[in-house]
Write a protein that holds these residues in place. Sequence first.
Motif: not given
Lengths: 400, 192
Positions: A328, A338, A361, A368
């Motif tokens: 991510g 993510f 996410r 996150f």
Amino acid sequence: MKQHIRSLLAAGIMLSPALAFAQAPAAPPAWQQGRPAEMSGSTLAPHAPRLTVTAPDAIPVAALRVPEGFRVELWASGMPGIRAMALGPNGTVFGGTRVIGRVYAIRDVNGQRQTSTFMSGLEQPSGLAVRDGALYIAAMHRVLRVDNVEANLTNPQPVDLTAAFGQATEAHHGWKHIAFGPDGRLYIPRGVPCNICDTDGDRFALIESWLPNGTDRRIEARGVRNSVGFDFHPRTGQLWFSNHARDWAGNDNPSDTLHVAARRGEHHGYPWCAGGFQDPAVNGRLCAEFPPPALILGPHVAPVGTHFYTGTAFPERYRGAMFIPLAGSWNRERLSGFEVITVREGEGGRLIREPFLTGFRDEANNRFIGRPSGALTMPDGSLLISDQQNGAIYRISYGR
Amino acid sequence: MGAAAVMAAALAFSAQAQDAARGAALAEARNCAQCHGPRGVSDTPIIPSLAGQQAEFTTLQLILFREGIRRVPAMVEPMRGMSDQQIEDLAAWFASLPSERRADRGPANPALMARGAEISAGRNCNACHLPTYAGRANIPRINHQREDFLEHTLAEYRDGARVGTDTNMNGLMNGLTDGDIRALAHFLAHQE
């Protein structure tokens, strides 16, 4: 490789330390290099790691989603920072980390899953690979080998191979993903010591291979900014690697990429070109001069631990497919990545990308709740995915 | 349960997990005050004040001490056998103590202040540490700090003798002279 990049590395770095700051600003930190004036007010910065244990009931496994027919469960926890995983011949799963400096060992003893800190106090031991019963650990430029590792879980006595491999010691992008190829050689990347800068192309932006004892160095791929995930195609044996593109060139450019090393030593574009993005800050060569990536993964998504699934328990379409954990973004206002994606070959070899493990996410709040950071096929055909933010490993299985 | 609900649960858990009162008792037991001062305000040369320090920063640093990643001999014994829970409690305790301008702070030297301000602006210190220099989350508070500690630790970053959870500070101090660092420390120590 001759390169001339203006306006990137400040001239100050070339001067003596005493002169450097009196006359020109010294180099900014590596992660900030290439940051344009219009982004000088940005507060984007790399995410802080979580180094404390996350209790099992606080691990967000219930929020995770997999395709129909699959099941995801918490397999092991209590291992802050866990990333890459490697499997010993007797079933021990080893887990590497970055900041916390630990290597974990996870095994089933009398039906009970036990996790332990196998080694600690290392500098970013993120690269793990197993060969002939020995565990190889890449901790920045250091390379260690623990022979007969599963018989020495409580008192490992590593052999230090650092001098033989002779890797550059620069810290930035010096953390590793490593793997043995089907040719029995140990593949080790060397990222660039900056965000975007002039580098010695024979020392940085490389994926190299060695014999396991650190001799017979060979350059497998050039112009690779920072690869922390690669694997070998189960049928062709070809090296497939993911690559992290530069930061501070915008929310949507350039994209991180997936490549095939079709010809040994081929140049893949750094610093001029990243996934078809011709870097406006770098003059010299054109994207057309480099092989295009196999797949564009998206801006700032951060592929880590790129892995071919080698089991047979998953449905046909997933056999031999790649699983790519996307740890991510940080350098993007809206979070990207993510998640874990699959990449498989469709008709005519066309690559098809699909989401596989999602839910890390939190779209609504642009936050996150986990960072997938490694993948491993288990002997029973299940797939393990590590989550460095929660110090956890998830197990994904198919059917009942 | 949606992702947001899970996150809320996780946040609730972590908030509950840190207990400043338990941290106070632990600070007493481990004699933190001997070096860091009874209320987290250090009277010891090159030992940092911890009062009002960001809890996440303190937590990360204590883990680096415990794991032998950040090597400071004086911290080895106090960290022996300390659990994550204890570390979070200690961090919560120090974060709860008031951070104030040091009583023994000397007058500001205009030349050092000007030079320090120039360096801070050039390296965007306020982007991460915020314009107040009070820090946030994993970024430490650097106002109200001992000037000699700031000078010592900034030089350590420059010289590669100090590790953090990443290499940002090592890169940022690259190329600074001892005089530059003295000025930057003076400037930071004189922030309100």
